[in-house]
Design a protein around this motif. Sequence first.
Motif, PDB file in Angstrom:
ATOM      1  N   ILE A 167       3.381  -7.361  13.870  1.00 12.88           N
ATOM      2  CA  ILE A 167       2.296  -6.712  13.146  1.00 12.88           C
ATOM      3  C   ILE A 167       2.119  -7.408  11.801  1.00 12.88           C
ATOM      4  CG2 ILE A 167       1.366  -4.518  12.323  1.00 12.88           C
ATOM      5  CD1 ILE A 167       2.064  -4.644  15.344  1.00 12.88           C
ATOM      6  N   ILE A 168       0.898  -7.831  11.515  1.00 13.09           N
ATOM      7  CA  ILE A 168       0.593  -8.475  10.243  1.00 13.09           C
ATOM      8  C   ILE A 168      -0.488  -7.663   9.553  1.00 13.09           C
ATOM      9  CG2 ILE A 168      -0.209 -10.567   9.093  1.00 13.09           C
ATOM     10  CD1 ILE A 168       0.690 -12.095  11.636  1.00 13.09           C
ATOM     11  N   ALA A 169      -0.164  -7.121   8.393  1.00 11.52           N
ATOM     12  CA  ALA A 169      -1.132  -6.358   7.605  1.00 11.52           C
ATOM     13  C   ALA A 169      -1.757  -7.275   6.561  1.00 11.52           C
ATOM     14  CB  ALA A 169      -0.446  -5.182   6.911  1.00 11.52           C
ATOM     15  N   ILE A 170      -3.076  -7.162   6.401  1.00  8.94           N
ATOM     16  CA  ILE A 170      -3.790  -7.953   5.402  1.00  8.94           C
ATOM     17  C   ILE A 170      -4.487  -6.972   4.454  1.00  8.94           C
ATOM     18  CG2 ILE A 170      -5.433  -9.819   4.997  1.00  8.94           C
ATOM     19  CD1 ILE A 170      -5.107 -10.620   7.917  1.00  8.94           C
ATOM     20  N   PRO A 171      -3.826  -6.596   3.366  1.00 14.85           N
ATOM     21  CA  PRO A 171      -4.432  -5.672   2.396  1.00 14.85           C
ATOM     22  C   PRO A 171      -5.325  -6.441   1.424  1.00 14.85           C
ATOM     23  CG  PRO A 171      -2.180  -6.154   1.749  1.00 14.85           C
ATOM     24  CD  PRO A 171      -2.458  -6.966   2.985  1.00 14.85           C
ATOM     25  N   HIS A 172      -6.592  -6.582   1.771  1.00 15.66           N
ATOM     26  CA  HIS A 172      -7.484  -7.460   1.018  1.00 15.66           C
ATOM     27  C   HIS A 172      -7.586  -7.054  -0.454  1.00 15.66           C
ATOM     28  CE1 HIS A 172      -8.797  -9.575   4.620  1.00 15.66           C
ATOM     29  NE2 HIS A 172      -8.934  -8.403   5.220  1.00 15.66           N
ATOM     30  N   ALA A 173      -7.596  -5.751  -0.727  1.00 13.29           N
ATOM     31  CA  ALA A 173      -7.728  -5.307  -2.118  1.00 13.29           C
ATOM     32  C   ALA A 173      -6.541  -5.760  -2.956  1.00 13.29           C
ATOM     33  CB  ALA A 173      -7.865  -3.785  -2.170  1.00 13.29           C
ATOM     34  N   GLU A 174      -5.328  -5.629  -2.413  1.00 15.47           N
ATOM     35  CA  GLU A 174      -4.134  -6.042  -3.153  1.00 15.47           C
ATOM     36  C   GLU A 174      -4.058  -7.561  -3.249  1.00 15.47           C
ATOM     37  OE1 GLU A 174      -3.824  -1.976  -2.619  1.00 15.47           O
ATOM     38  OE2 GLU A 174      -4.276  -3.480  -1.095  1.00 15.47           O
ATOM     39  N   GLN A 175      -4.491  -8.247  -2.184  1.00 15.60           N
ATOM     40  CA  GLN A 175      -4.447  -9.700  -2.172  1.00 15.60           C
ATOM     41  C   GLN A 175      -5.329 -10.290  -3.272  1.00 15.60           C
ATOM     42  OE1 GLN A 175      -6.309 -11.878   1.200  1.00 15.60           O
ATOM     43  NE2 GLN A 175      -4.229 -12.445   1.715  1.00 15.60           N
ATOM     44  N   SER A 176      -6.436  -9.603  -3.543  1.00 18.77           N
ATOM     45  CA  SER A 176      -7.387 -10.096  -4.542  1.00 18.77           C
ATOM     46  C   SER A 176      -7.456  -9.156  -5.739  1.00 18.77           C
ATOM     47  CB  SER A 176      -8.773 -10.240  -3.916  1.00 18.77           C
ATOM     48  OG  SER A 176      -9.189  -9.015  -3.336  1.00 18.77           O
ATOM     49  N   ALA A 177      -6.314  -8.553  -6.097  1.00 19.45           N
ATOM     50  CA  ALA A 177      -6.294  -7.525  -7.139  1.00 19.45           C
ATOM     51  C   ALA A 177      -6.837  -8.032  -8.459  1.00 19.45           C
ATOM     52  CB  ALA A 177      -4.867  -7.002  -7.320  1.00 19.45           C
ATOM     53  N   ALA A 178      -6.676  -9.320  -8.712  1.00 21.27           N
ATOM     54  CA  ALA A 178      -7.112  -9.861 -10.000  1.00 21.27           C
ATOM     55  C   ALA A 178      -8.621  -9.771 -10.180  1.00 21.27           C
ATOM     56  CB  ALA A 178      -6.664 -11.313 -10.133  1.00 21.27           C
ATOM     57  N   ARG A 179      -9.379  -9.746  -9.065  1.00 25.09           N
ATOM     58  CA  ARG A 179     -10.827  -9.684  -9.201  1.00 25.09           C
ATOM     59  C   ARG A 179     -11.390  -8.347  -8.743  1.00 25.09           C
ATOM     60  NH1 ARG A 179     -10.353 -12.692  -4.257  1.00 25.09           N
ATOM     61  NH2 ARG A 179     -11.756 -11.977  -2.613  1.00 25.09           N
TER      62      ARG A 179
END
Length: 456
Positions: free
Chosen positions: A387-399
Amino acid sequence: MSDRHAPLSCSQERLWFVERLHPGIRAYQFQARIDLTGALDLAALTRALTDIVRRHEICRTTFADSPTGPRQLVHPPHPVELAVDDLRGAADPEAAARVAIDAAIATDLPVDRLPLVRWRLLRLADDRYVLLHLEHHLIHDGWAFNVFIEELSALYAAHATGGPPRLPEPSLQFADFAARQRAWLDGPEAEAQLAYWKRQLRGVPPYLDLPTDRPRTPKRRFLGAAPRFAVPAHLADRVRALARQQRVSLFTVMLAAFEVLLHDWSGRDDFCVASGMAARSRTETHRMLGMVVNTVALRADLRGDPTFTELLGRVRDAAFGALAHQEIPFDRVVTALRPPRVPGRQPFSEVLFSFHDAPLRPVRMPGVTATVTPGLTNGSAKADLNIIAIPHAEQSAARRGPGEHQAVEFIWEYDRDLFDDTTIARAAERYERLLYAVTARPQARVSAVMAQEAVQ
């Protein structure tokens, strides 16, 4: 510049031996799709890719046996020849692109000859393109792919506008990292990390027996599928709120809920869930391309029917311990624990749960909008369940702006020799219901959470 030899990193060495045991396996090839919309400058794109190959030795590395063991061979820089397929005349350009992508990702990437990273550009319309990115995991991990995307964006912008690239030269090449890692393994820090894992995993069963749709066989074929499911934004925000309330990470809450699912599915209350960790604690590795990620075995302890908040504490402690001891190679841990070997099985790592949350800055390419889709399936599976989770909001938290929330995307890669697609779809649905249940009643015991989920 002449060719130079170097040892493999520990993660590379593990993949090397897996490939030697299973010739033709495609489970360790990576594919991504980058959709580009706008006035694409083909010359600037080609020059940007050529710059990346020059900057990073790992992009021009091959692998071979030697009298002292497997070695990586770094080759001189070379210009990238970007193949372009013009699909504008097809009746359905998008369908033609999917056919071309499927054909490309079904192709082997022999590790003994260049290139081990390949690009192919598909033109669907005057202003629509797909850049297909293919590379072998011997030179790739998720963190490195995000660095690649950022450098591609910056270098393309420089070449398209005629300005100078604002990228410092890499401070560390992967071959040098591998040599340093080998030296580190003989030191006291590596010994202390290994001692931690021997204590942490003492007595845990090495295999997790999930009920399968077909009997397990001694010889694995690594055939798989990788459907994608999304935890919707409103539910993901409830999980984030619980994480803040309990002072744990989003990963901790989502892993704990997954452990509850596995507990009910297997009937076990003490087992391992493996996870990939970046293993890039040293600053000089942050902008380095290459295969660094290491597998760790996280002990799931649901003994005594804890409340979900109690389970969160156990998962948090296991995750913190793993983060502090993530650099010792997983194979050394397995060897030290000496589990009984079973043909076709992988001790402590048959089920994996990982977060692909390495930082990703905005992709800014002049005149072009880029959308990145990593992890395209090639019909293979590395494990029973990955299982691979991709939390886009956390991944791009800087923007991320105020009030901006996003769903969490999940890739459920599974072994098709063991599971049906309907079984995996039901498991994903159950996982989502469990997230609703644990965020509604985090103080409830795990048995009560499962009962609540069953009646939803």
